[in-house]
Write a protein that holds these residues in place. Structure first.
Motif, PDB file in Angstrom:
ATOM      1  N   ASP A  21      -0.975   3.957 -17.990  1.00 43.56           N
ATOM      2  CA  ASP A  21      -0.451   2.617 -17.712  1.00 43.56           C
ATOM      3  C   ASP A  21      -0.949   1.646 -18.756  1.00 43.56           C
ATOM      4  N   ALA A  22      -0.161   0.615 -18.972  1.00 45.37           N
ATOM      5  CA  ALA A  22      -0.546  -0.420 -19.941  1.00 45.37           C
ATOM      6  C   ALA A  22      -1.913  -0.987 -19.593  1.00 45.37           C
ATOM      7  N   ARG A  23      -2.168  -1.128 -18.280  1.00 41.02           N
ATOM      8  CA  ARG A  23      -3.433  -1.721 -17.848  1.00 41.02           C
ATOM      9  C   ARG A  23      -4.639  -0.952 -18.402  1.00 41.02           C
ATOM     10  N   VAL A  76      -5.355  -1.520 -22.397  1.00 37.03           N
ATOM     11  CA  VAL A  76      -5.749  -2.793 -23.006  1.00 37.03           C
ATOM     12  C   VAL A  76      -7.110  -2.606 -23.663  1.00 37.03           C
ATOM     13  N   GLU A  91       5.138  -8.958 -26.861  1.00 36.78           N
ATOM     14  CA  GLU A  91       4.627  -9.063 -25.493  1.00 36.78           C
ATOM     15  C   GLU A  91       5.178  -7.915 -24.646  1.00 36.78           C
ATOM     16  N   PRO A 121       5.090  -6.149 -20.582  1.00 40.72           N
ATOM     17  CA  PRO A 121       4.636  -6.311 -19.197  1.00 40.72           C
ATOM     18  C   PRO A 121       3.694  -5.173 -18.797  1.00 40.72           C
ATOM     19  N   VAL A 122       2.822  -5.457 -17.835  1.00 38.34           N
ATOM     20  CA  VAL A 122       1.770  -4.528 -17.441  1.00 38.34           C
ATOM     21  C   VAL A 122       2.318  -3.260 -16.773  1.00 38.34           C
ATOM     22  N   GLU A 123       3.565  -3.323 -16.251  1.00 36.55           N
ATOM     23  CA  GLU A 123       4.132  -2.146 -15.593  1.00 36.55           C
ATOM     24  C   GLU A 123       4.461  -1.028 -16.569  1.00 36.55           C
ATOM     25  N   VAL A 148      -0.528  -7.348 -23.584  1.00 38.43           N
ATOM     26  CA  VAL A 148      -0.093  -6.922 -22.253  1.00 38.43           C
ATOM     27  C   VAL A 148      -0.184  -8.114 -21.309  1.00 38.43           C
ATOM     28  N   ASP A 169       0.583  -9.797 -17.358  1.00 36.05           N
ATOM     29  CA  ASP A 169       0.886  -9.570 -15.951  1.00 36.05           C
ATOM     30  C   ASP A 169       1.427 -10.885 -15.422  1.00 36.05           C
ATOM     31  N   ARG A 212      -2.293 -13.149 -19.432  1.00 37.33           N
ATOM     32  CA  ARG A 212      -2.443 -12.183 -20.511  1.00 37.33           C
ATOM     33  C   ARG A 212      -3.668 -11.345 -20.236  1.00 37.33           C
ATOM     34  N   LEU A 213      -3.507 -10.010 -20.332  1.00 38.11           N
ATOM     35  CA  LEU A 213      -4.628  -9.128 -19.992  1.00 38.11           C
ATOM     36  C   LEU A 213      -5.407  -8.692 -21.216  1.00 38.11           C
TER      37      LEU A 213
END
Lengths: 230, 215, 358
Positions: free
Chosen positions: C288-290, C293, C312, C314-316, C336, C338, C342-343
């Protein structure tokens, strides 16, 4: 049209003489009961033997071939031939109709019983086993209820066949509504013939409808597929 | 049981108007006429209903219900109604007996043809009548033949009843044998009827098998 | 397989008390954490006799950790389904030992064993003559749970697998393939089994529904934590679902590894071929992008965004989507986000390094 033909043949014999019927109400009741009990008895004996046969055939597969062949040959024997053949051996009485009718009932029913259990979806049965049902539990909760529609279809065909055959037995004086027909044919008198005809048709239709209703009741999950093998 | 053997091996019993030969011919004659007429009526209607599937369930249900009516009842009714004796009631009863299996065989045979096959045929540009003739009927044939097999089997067995309404089918040996206490004749007649039924059934079965293996 | 064993099980439970704990195969009631949930020790299965005999499985050694989602994958005839069916004794081994929660399955009466092992098959195998609720309640009712306990559990399970409660009174024929499959899972989980076996559960549903069901299974596994053994012939499904993947080749194991490991280091040419192309991209798809990071948010980010030098995402998204976004935009840095938040950032180099970390 009936009237026209009757008119041509001179003195008009009505299709049915109600006065005669009125005098024979006791006879009528007796024949009806006889027809019914012969049918039920033959059906019960047939169910018992057919269940046994089908179980044996499913338990020991190699018996299926010879047993099926034997019942098929029995089935090709015309009912009149069987009645006629048994009569000199056993004499007039209930032995002949019971033996002959039970034979036909098991012959008609056995293939239905076999198919009822052989055609069950193996993945459904495996799911039941895999969920931890013992063989007895599985048979009671899954196999039997799923086989019911085919079993009832078999009972329906068998019952109707037997009702008809009881009538044939009547030609040999073996009881049931056929006795009326025999009487009528032997002295060219239409009233008892009509009584016998109507009686046996009514019993057959009522029995048939009863199984149709019962078939729906035992299989509420499926729309009644009212299909008999041709 | 020397009775039936003697009866069947006596040449005189085979010849003449009352002989086995003549009654066998009568038996077959009424059977063929009844099954043939029933086929002429049942097959086209069955194929048509199977093709359109319109009213199929109702037609099959009604037909199956009609099977509940015993043949003897039909036979006896025709006599009682004064429409005749001998050939006429026998033929009518046998016609009525042959109708349901032939009809149900044709209806289910045609309507159970894989819809994908019919689709493909239509997709290749076949007309409705071409689909029926060159796809549905050939594929339905095994079921139609098994319907025919049931019809023939039942009719040959039941045509015996004709003897009770004055038609000289093989059943005559049973009625006469019984009336005269001639067990040899009675059992001889039974043997001939069973042999005929078995022969007809195995012939049709062999035909059905060839049809199935040809697919 | 006697009625006696069933009667025994029934007698142990006081009516009205869901005594599923007693059912569990370990004496203590729950498996020790270090104990494998399922273990194959030198297991062989031969079909047929004498010269015509063929090994479906030969000397299989494998242990499945408690709470793990283990996928058996391989072409047809490789022995993966046979291996699965050895666990609940639908097939019995020719040699070796299969253990569930530390106990040789051959020492447990089959009916009792199976009530503690959920089983889901391709066409769901639902009982057509019983309602959905009755289907789900099968094992609890075999175990003699009380009416109220069963009803509560059935509703709980309907919610768990995302099945509309209104469907509970219907029969299977009224349900779509995907719904039937959900019922199959609910039914298998009903008595809180210690292991769930799934044999090609999704191969009969269409791809869109399959993707949904796969997501649901992952979420469900996270929630209930049951040990799951899943058989599939679809390597993408295996990589997507498995904590670990066991790749079968005729009768033996070619490799057992985490999906990432498998894609990164196929053990041999067979496994590499079976995995197919795009292996590195598919590894990225597993993340996952999360989790990707890597860089902090630099103060100049606003400027860079305005100038269009970063993209840019999205976190999904997965790592694979991020690479795709980079390729499309021509940028090598992604931030990334959400929603409005910005994460952090990730660069193409960082993604490349990540794949070669080991």
């Amino acid at each position: 049209m009936i009237a026209a033909i009757a008119a041509q043949s001179g003195p008009v014999e009505p299709l049915i003489r109600w006065r005669w019927v009125g005098h024979h109400l006791d006879d009528l009741r007796e024949r009806a009961l006889e027809h019914l009990w012969l049918t039920v008895a033959a059906l019960l004996i047939g169910v018992a033997i057919a269940s046994l046969l089908a179980s044996v055939m499913r338990r020991w597969r190699w018996t299926a071939g010879p047993l099926t062949a034997a019942t098929t040959i029995l089935y090709t024997i015309p009912s009149i031939a069987l009645f006629a053949a048994l009569l000199p051996l056993l004499g007039v009485g209930y032995a002949v109709p019971i033996i002959a009718l039970s034979t036909y009932s098991l012959v008609v029913l056995t293939p239905f019983l076999l198919a009822a259990f052989d055609d069950l979806d193996p993945s459904t049965l495996e799911a039941a086993t895999a969920m931890g049902m013992t063989p007895v539990q599985r048979w009671r909760r899954v196999d039997l209820p799923l086989a019911m529609p085919t079993i009832v279809a078999g009972l329906r065909v068998t019952t109707v066949t037997i009702v008809g055959l009881v009538t044939v037995g009547g030609l040999f004086g073996l009881g049931g509504f056929g006795d009326f027909i025999d009487d009528g044919l032997s002295r060219d008198f239409s009233t008892p013939i009509v009584l016998g005809v109507v009686g046996s048709v009514v019993i057959a239709l009522v029995a048939d409808l009863m199984w149709v209703v019962l078939g729906r009741a035992v299989a509420p999950w499926q729309r009644d597929r009212d299909r008999r093998s041709p | 049981m020397s009775g039936p053997v003697e009866f069947l091996t006596t040449a005189a019993n085979w010849a003449g108007n009352d002989g086995i030969g003549a009654r066998l011919a009568t038996h077959l004659w009424v059977s063929v006429l009844a099954v043939g007429a029933a086929a002429v009526v049942a097959l086209p209607t069955g194929i048509a209903i199977g093709h359109t599937r319109r009213g199929r369930d109702l037609a099959v249900a009604v037909t199956n219900l009609s099977r509940a009516v015993p043949s003897l009842a039909v036979l006896a009714f025709v006599v009682a109604a004064g429409w005749g004796i001998g050939f006429v009631p026998t033929w009518i009863a046998m016609f009525a007996l042959a109708l349901p299996p032939l009809f149900v065989g044709a209806v289910t045979g045609v309507s159970e043809v894989d819809p994908a096959v019919v689709d493909a045929a239509v997709g290749m540009g076949m007309s409705a009548s071409q689909v029926v003739r060159s796809v549905e009927i050939p594929l339905a044939l095994p079921l139609v033949v098994s319907g025919l097999r049931v019809a023939v089997g039942q009719v040959i067995a039941t045509a015996t009843l004709g003897a009770f309404v004055g038609y000289n089918t093989l059943g005559r040996f049973i009625t006469v044998g019984r009336a005269n206490g001639n067990d040899g004749m009675l059992y001889g007649g039974v043997v001939v009827i069973v042999a005929l039924a078995v022969a007809a059934d195995s012939a049709l079965q062999r035909w059905a098998k060839t049809l199935r293996s040809r697919r | 397989m006697s009625e006696g064993s069933t009667a025994g099980t029934g007698a142990v439970h006081a009516p009205g008390a869901p005594a599923e704990q007693e059912l569990h195969l370990t004496p203590s009631g729950s498996p020790r954490p270090d104990e494998p949930a399922v273990e194959f020790v030198g297991v062989s299965k031969r079909f047929g006799e004498g010269a015509g005999a063929a090994f479906a499985i030969e000397r299989l050694d494998l242990s499945v950790r408690s709470g793990e989602l283990m996928v058996f994958v391989g072409p047809s005839g490789c022995g993966k389904t046979t291996s699965l069916r050895l666990v609940n004794r639908l097939i019995e081994p020719t040699g070796g030992v299969v253990k569930v929660a530390g106990r040789d399955v051959m020492t447990v009466p089959p009916a009792r064993l199976r009530r503690d092992i959920g089983y889901v098959i391709q066409q769901a195998g639902l009982f057509p003559h019983r309602t959905i609720a009755q289907n789900i309640a099968t094992v609890p009712s075999l175990l003699g749970w009380s009416r109220t306990d069963i009803d509560t559990r059935v509703e709980e399970l309907a919610d768990l697998v995302g099945l509309d409660r209104a469907l509970l009174s219907r029969r299977p024929s009224a349900l779509s393939g995907g719904q039937q499959q959900r019922v199959g899972v609910a039914r298998a989980l009903a008595a809180r089994p210690s292991v769930l076996l799934m044999d090609e559960p999704y191969s009969a549903v269409d791809p869109v529904v399959r993707a949904h069901l796969q997501d649901e299974l992952l979420a469900l596994h996270e929630r209930v934590g049951t040990t799951i053994l899943l058989v599939t012939h679809d390597i993408d499904e295996a990589v997507r679902l498995g904590d670990r993947v066991a790749v079968f080749t005729t009768g033996r194991l070619a490799q057992v590894a985490t999906p990432d490991d498998l894609l990164a280091h196929p053990a041999d040419a067979y496994v590499e071929h079976f995995l197919g192309g795009d292996r590195q991209l598919r590894r990225l798809a597993l993340r996952d992008a999360r989790d990707l990071v890597l860089g902090p948010l630099s103060p100049s980010l606003d400027r860079q965004l305005a100038a269009g030098t970063v993209v840019e995402v999205p976190v999904e998204m997965t790592g694979r989507n991020i690479v795709d976004a980079m390729l499309e935009s021509g940028r090598t840095i992604a931030v990334v986000v959400d929603g409005d938040r910005r994460l952090g950032t990730v660069t193409l180099t960082e993604l490349t390094d990540l794949l070669h970390l080991r």
